[in-house]
Design an enzyme around this catalytic site. Structure first.
Site, PDB file in Angstrom:
ATOM      1  N   GLU A 173      79.399  24.961  35.460  1.00  0.00           N
ATOM      2  CA  GLU A 173      78.276  24.064  35.658  1.00  0.00           C
ATOM      3  C   GLU A 173      77.232  24.825  36.466  1.00  0.00           C
ATOM      4  O   GLU A 173      77.576  25.595  37.350  1.00  0.00           O
ATOM      5  CB  GLU A 173      78.677  22.797  36.438  1.00  0.00           C
ATOM      6  CG  GLU A 173      79.570  21.851  35.672  1.00  0.00           C
ATOM      7  CD  GLU A 173      81.058  22.156  35.837  1.00  0.00           C
ATOM      8  OE1 GLU A 173      81.855  21.580  35.098  1.00  0.00           O
ATOM      9  OE2 GLU A 173      81.406  22.996  36.708  1.00  0.00           O
ATOM     10  N   ASN A 221      68.161  25.802  38.158  1.00  0.00           N
ATOM     11  CA  ASN A 221      68.434  27.205  38.493  1.00  0.00           C
ATOM     12  C   ASN A 221      68.195  28.101  37.272  1.00  0.00           C
ATOM     13  O   ASN A 221      69.126  28.602  36.634  1.00  0.00           O
ATOM     14  CB  ASN A 221      69.859  27.360  39.023  1.00  0.00           C
ATOM     15  CG  ASN A 221      70.083  28.695  39.679  1.00  0.00           C
ATOM     16  OD1 ASN A 221      69.342  29.645  39.469  1.00  0.00           O
ATOM     17  ND2 ASN A 221      71.142  28.779  40.469  1.00  0.00           N
ATOM     18  N   ALA A 237      77.655  33.981  43.478  1.00  0.00           N
ATOM     19  CA  ALA A 237      76.542  34.132  44.418  1.00  0.00           C
ATOM     20  C   ALA A 237      76.284  35.611  44.674  1.00  0.00           C
ATOM     21  O   ALA A 237      77.218  36.407  44.755  1.00  0.00           O
ATOM     22  CB  ALA A 237      76.844  33.417  45.734  1.00  0.00           C
ATOM     23  N   TYR A 285      73.571  33.602  32.702  1.00  0.00           N
ATOM     24  CA  TYR A 285      74.718  33.124  31.921  1.00  0.00           C
ATOM     25  C   TYR A 285      74.464  33.260  30.427  1.00  0.00           C
ATOM     26  O   TYR A 285      75.365  33.624  29.669  1.00  0.00           O
ATOM     27  CB  TYR A 285      75.068  31.689  32.304  1.00  0.00           C
ATOM     28  CG  TYR A 285      75.444  31.545  33.765  1.00  0.00           C
ATOM     29  CD1 TYR A 285      76.234  32.498  34.411  1.00  0.00           C
ATOM     30  CD2 TYR A 285      74.998  30.465  34.521  1.00  0.00           C
ATOM     31  CE1 TYR A 285      76.566  32.376  35.744  1.00  0.00           C
ATOM     32  CE2 TYR A 285      75.337  30.336  35.862  1.00  0.00           C
ATOM     33  CZ  TYR A 285      76.109  31.291  36.467  1.00  0.00           C
ATOM     34  OH  TYR A 285      76.440  31.175  37.786  1.00  0.00           O
TER      35      TYR A 285
END
Length: 149
Positions: free
Chosen positions: A108, A113, A75, A120
């Site tokens: 995951e 998103n 985050a 990623y």
């Protein structure tokens, strides 16, 4: 000009600032007790924080399971997005894991998103499957892996 980002191990003293980010970023945030448990040393995990402008601006956790790393959460505070904070965290955590013998990383991510999925992929992850109704709101998760050559 982008401010410098320092990545370091998370401590118990960081939990208050991490909880602010957790609550800003997630509909179903982790509790103080969850983070205290992760930092207790009982679980095979490591947490890192990103620090910029004198404050914690992001965090990331990873479980070490045999020779694989399972990302628990990533985050970044909304005020610090689009500054390279997420990539700095992922790169540093993966480098730390590789130095400890990890050969693959998995996570995951919510199928919706797109920002996280792009991050990623930039960091070498590939989507390999879907976990149906993985999240509390029944949203599917993409399963992503990065295998070190």
């Amino acid at each position: 000009m982008r401010k410098e980002i320092e990545i370091r191990r998370m401590t118990r003293e960081d939990i208050d600032e991490v909880l602010i980010i957790e609550n800003l970023c997630f509909d179903d945030p982790w509790s103080r007790e969850a983070f205290e448990g992760e930092l207790s040393g009982i679980n095979p995990c490591v947490y890192f924080v990103a620090v910029s402008e004198g404050r914690i601006c992001g965090y990331m956790g990873i479980w070490h399971i045999f020779d694989e790393g399972h990302v628990t959460n990533v985050a970044v505070h909304p005020d610090f997005r689009n500054r390279g904070t997420g990539k700095a965290l992922v790169d540093a955590v993966m480098a730390d894991g590789i130095s400890k013998g990890l050969t693959a990383f998995t996570l995951e991510v919510r199928k919706s998103n797109e920002t996280a999925i792009r991050l990623y992929k930039k960091c070498g992850f590939e989507s390999v499957g879907i976990r149906k109704r993985y999240y509390n709101n029944n949203e599917d998760a993409l399963i992503m892996w990065s295998r070190i050559q």
